[in-house]
Design a protein around this motif. Sequence first.
Motif, PDB file in Angstrom:
ATOM      1  N   ARG A  63       0.831  -1.209   0.000  1.00  0.00           N
ATOM      2  CA  ARG A  63       0.000   0.000   0.000  1.00  0.00           C
ATOM      3  C   ARG A  63       0.866   1.260   0.000  1.00  0.00           C
ATOM      4  NH1 ARG A  63      -3.771  -2.441   4.233  1.00  0.00           N
ATOM      5  NH2 ARG A  63      -5.308  -3.521   2.955  1.00  0.00           N
ATOM      6  N   ALA A  64       1.928   1.260   0.795  1.00  0.00           N
ATOM      7  CA  ALA A  64       2.804   2.442   0.879  1.00  0.00           C
ATOM      8  C   ALA A  64       3.501   2.714  -0.454  1.00  0.00           C
ATOM      9  CB  ALA A  64       3.834   2.261   1.994  1.00  0.00           C
ATOM     10  N   THR A  65       4.029   1.676  -1.080  1.00  0.00           N
ATOM     11  CA  THR A  65       4.688   1.893  -2.374  1.00  0.00           C
ATOM     12  C   THR A  65       3.652   2.239  -3.438  1.00  0.00           C
ATOM     13  OG1 THR A  65       4.682  -0.473  -2.903  1.00  0.00           O
ATOM     14  CG2 THR A  65       6.689   0.418  -1.867  1.00  0.00           C
ATOM     15  N   GLY A  66       2.453   1.689  -3.302  1.00  0.00           N
ATOM     16  CA  GLY A  66       1.369   2.045  -4.220  1.00  0.00           C
ATOM     17  C   GLY A  66       0.988   3.513  -4.091  1.00  0.00           C
ATOM     18  N   GLU A  67       0.932   4.007  -2.868  1.00  0.00           N
ATOM     19  CA  GLU A  67       0.617   5.426  -2.642  1.00  0.00           C
ATOM     20  C   GLU A  67       1.665   6.320  -3.291  1.00  0.00           C
ATOM     21  OE1 GLU A  67      -1.931   7.074  -1.488  1.00  0.00           O
ATOM     22  OE2 GLU A  67      -3.087   5.489  -0.540  1.00  0.00           O
ATOM     23  N   ARG A  68       2.944   5.960  -3.118  1.00  0.00           N
ATOM     24  CA  ARG A  68       4.011   6.761  -3.729  1.00  0.00           C
ATOM     25  C   ARG A  68       3.915   6.719  -5.257  1.00  0.00           C
ATOM     26  NH1 ARG A  68       6.779   4.739   0.715  1.00  0.00           N
ATOM     27  NH2 ARG A  68       7.830   3.085  -0.429  1.00  0.00           N
ATOM     28  N   ALA A  69       3.668   5.541  -5.791  1.00  0.00           N
ATOM     29  CA  ALA A  69       3.565   5.412  -7.246  1.00  0.00           C
ATOM     30  C   ALA A  69       2.375   6.207  -7.768  1.00  0.00           C
ATOM     31  CB  ALA A  69       3.451   3.938  -7.646  1.00  0.00           C
ATOM     32  N   TRP A  70       1.224   6.071  -7.110  1.00  0.00           N
ATOM     33  CA  TRP A  70       0.044   6.781  -7.592  1.00  0.00           C
ATOM     34  C   TRP A  70       0.251   8.289  -7.516  1.00  0.00           C
ATOM     35  CZ3 TRP A  70      -3.659   6.044 -10.771  1.00  0.00           C
ATOM     36  CH2 TRP A  70      -4.645   7.031 -10.883  1.00  0.00           C
ATOM     37  N   ALA A  71       0.847   8.776  -6.445  1.00  0.00           N
ATOM     38  CA  ALA A  71       1.085  10.217  -6.314  1.00  0.00           C
ATOM     39  C   ALA A  71       1.966  10.733  -7.449  1.00  0.00           C
ATOM     40  CB  ALA A  71       1.730  10.525  -4.964  1.00  0.00           C
ATOM     41  N   ALA A  72       2.931   9.931  -7.869  1.00  0.00           N
ATOM     42  CA  ALA A  72       3.803  10.333  -8.976  1.00  0.00           C
ATOM     43  C   ALA A  72       3.059  10.288 -10.310  1.00  0.00           C
ATOM     44  CB  ALA A  72       5.030   9.431  -9.030  1.00  0.00           C
ATOM     45  N   MET A  73       2.214   9.288 -10.499  1.00  0.00           N
ATOM     46  CA  MET A  73       1.503   9.148 -11.765  1.00  0.00           C
ATOM     47  C   MET A  73       0.389  10.176 -11.921  1.00  0.00           C
ATOM     48  SD  MET A  73       1.309   5.040 -12.430  1.00  0.00           S
ATOM     49  CE  MET A  73       0.844   4.535 -10.783  1.00  0.00           C
ATOM     50  N   ASP A  74      -0.269  10.504 -10.811  1.00  0.00           N
ATOM     51  CA  ASP A  74      -1.383  11.458 -10.842  1.00  0.00           C
ATOM     52  C   ASP A  74      -0.872  12.821 -10.371  1.00  0.00           C
ATOM     53  OD1 ASP A  74      -3.917  12.622 -10.936  1.00  0.00           O
ATOM     54  OD2 ASP A  74      -4.501  11.815  -8.983  1.00  0.00           O
ATOM     55  N   ALA A  75       0.009  13.394 -11.156  1.00  0.00           N
ATOM     56  CA  ALA A  75       0.701  14.623 -10.754  1.00  0.00           C
ATOM     57  C   ALA A  75      -0.238  15.786 -10.465  1.00  0.00           C
ATOM     58  CB  ALA A  75       1.710  15.022 -11.824  1.00  0.00           C
ATOM     59  N   ASN A  76      -1.371  15.859 -11.145  1.00  0.00           N
ATOM     60  CA  ASN A  76      -2.287  16.970 -10.894  1.00  0.00           C
ATOM     61  C   ASN A  76      -3.284  16.668  -9.774  1.00  0.00           C
ATOM     62  OD1 ASN A  76      -4.058  15.254 -12.174  1.00  0.00           O
ATOM     63  ND2 ASN A  76      -4.597  16.665 -13.826  1.00  0.00           N
ATOM     64  N   GLY A  77      -3.220  15.478  -9.206  1.00  0.00           N
ATOM     65  CA  GLY A  77      -4.013  15.152  -8.022  1.00  0.00           C
ATOM     66  C   GLY A  77      -5.506  15.043  -8.245  1.00  0.00           C
ATOM     67  N   ASP A  78      -5.934  14.793  -9.469  1.00  0.00           N
ATOM     68  CA  ASP A  78      -7.370  14.726  -9.717  1.00  0.00           C
ATOM     69  C   ASP A  78      -7.970  13.332  -9.534  1.00  0.00           C
ATOM     70  OD1 ASP A  78      -6.448  13.460 -12.008  1.00  0.00           O
ATOM     71  OD2 ASP A  78      -7.473  14.805 -13.409  1.00  0.00           O
ATOM     72  N   GLY A  79      -7.148  12.356  -9.143  1.00  0.00           N
ATOM     73  CA  GLY A  79      -7.652  11.003  -8.902  1.00  0.00           C
ATOM     74  C   GLY A  79      -7.783  10.155 -10.147  1.00  0.00           C
ATOM     75  N   VAL A  80      -7.377  10.710 -11.293  1.00  0.00           N
ATOM     76  CA  VAL A  80      -7.467  10.010 -12.565  1.00  0.00           C
ATOM     77  C   VAL A  80      -6.149  10.188 -13.309  1.00  0.00           C
ATOM     78  CG1 VAL A  80      -8.634   9.977 -14.813  1.00  0.00           C
ATOM     79  CG2 VAL A  80      -9.954  10.340 -12.736  1.00  0.00           C
ATOM     80  N   MET A  81      -5.682   9.105 -13.890  1.00  0.00           N
ATOM     81  CA  MET A  81      -4.516   9.173 -14.764  1.00  0.00           C
ATOM     82  C   MET A  81      -5.010   8.849 -16.170  1.00  0.00           C
ATOM     83  SD  MET A  81      -0.992   6.958 -14.704  1.00  0.00           S
ATOM     84  CE  MET A  81      -1.936   5.444 -14.528  1.00  0.00           C
TER      85      MET A  81
END
Length: 177
Positions: A63-81
């Motif tokens: 979960r922790a590495t997933g959170e870091r990965a998602w935060a990097a992929m969703d740079a604008n923070g809109d919850g969608v990549m």
Amino acid sequence: MPLPQAEPQAAPADLTTPKARIYAMLDTDGDGVASKHDYFVRIERAQRATGRADDDPLVVAARATGERAWAAMDANGDGVMTYQEYISWVDAEKFDTICQYALGALFDLADADEDGALDRSEFTLLREALGNRADNAGSAFDALDADGDGRVGRAEYLASIRAYVTGDGSPMGDALY
């Protein structure tokens, strides 16, 4: 200052490129965009498939590495990549600094005896939990098990995914997708 939000755009219908195929796999609900929910449902599936509890250190790490990965992929923070965001983002450097850790944590969930390798059943369980078709996991395993010992090591697994994502060619990627 937050980045502007992107209008979600579906992945192309032509899934012949590695990035398009991986993006389609990330879109677990099939609505054409990869959301944070889509991304984390893969971790939940792997957790359920392996029978691990919420407080298992490997689940916590995933979960922790997933959170870091998602935060990097969703740079604008809109919850969608969006697909465009994904193909603009993913490359060898991102794989080496972000993706390999998230994927490695998922590998570790499936490694029931924690020996650093997956046997055929562990590999199949992981690939199905991550959204790959069940009918080709065996051929993907065979492609990775070059020495025929019935095991796929963590390093070779991650190297094969990296090669597929970056377009360097991957026997496992070719078999899975």
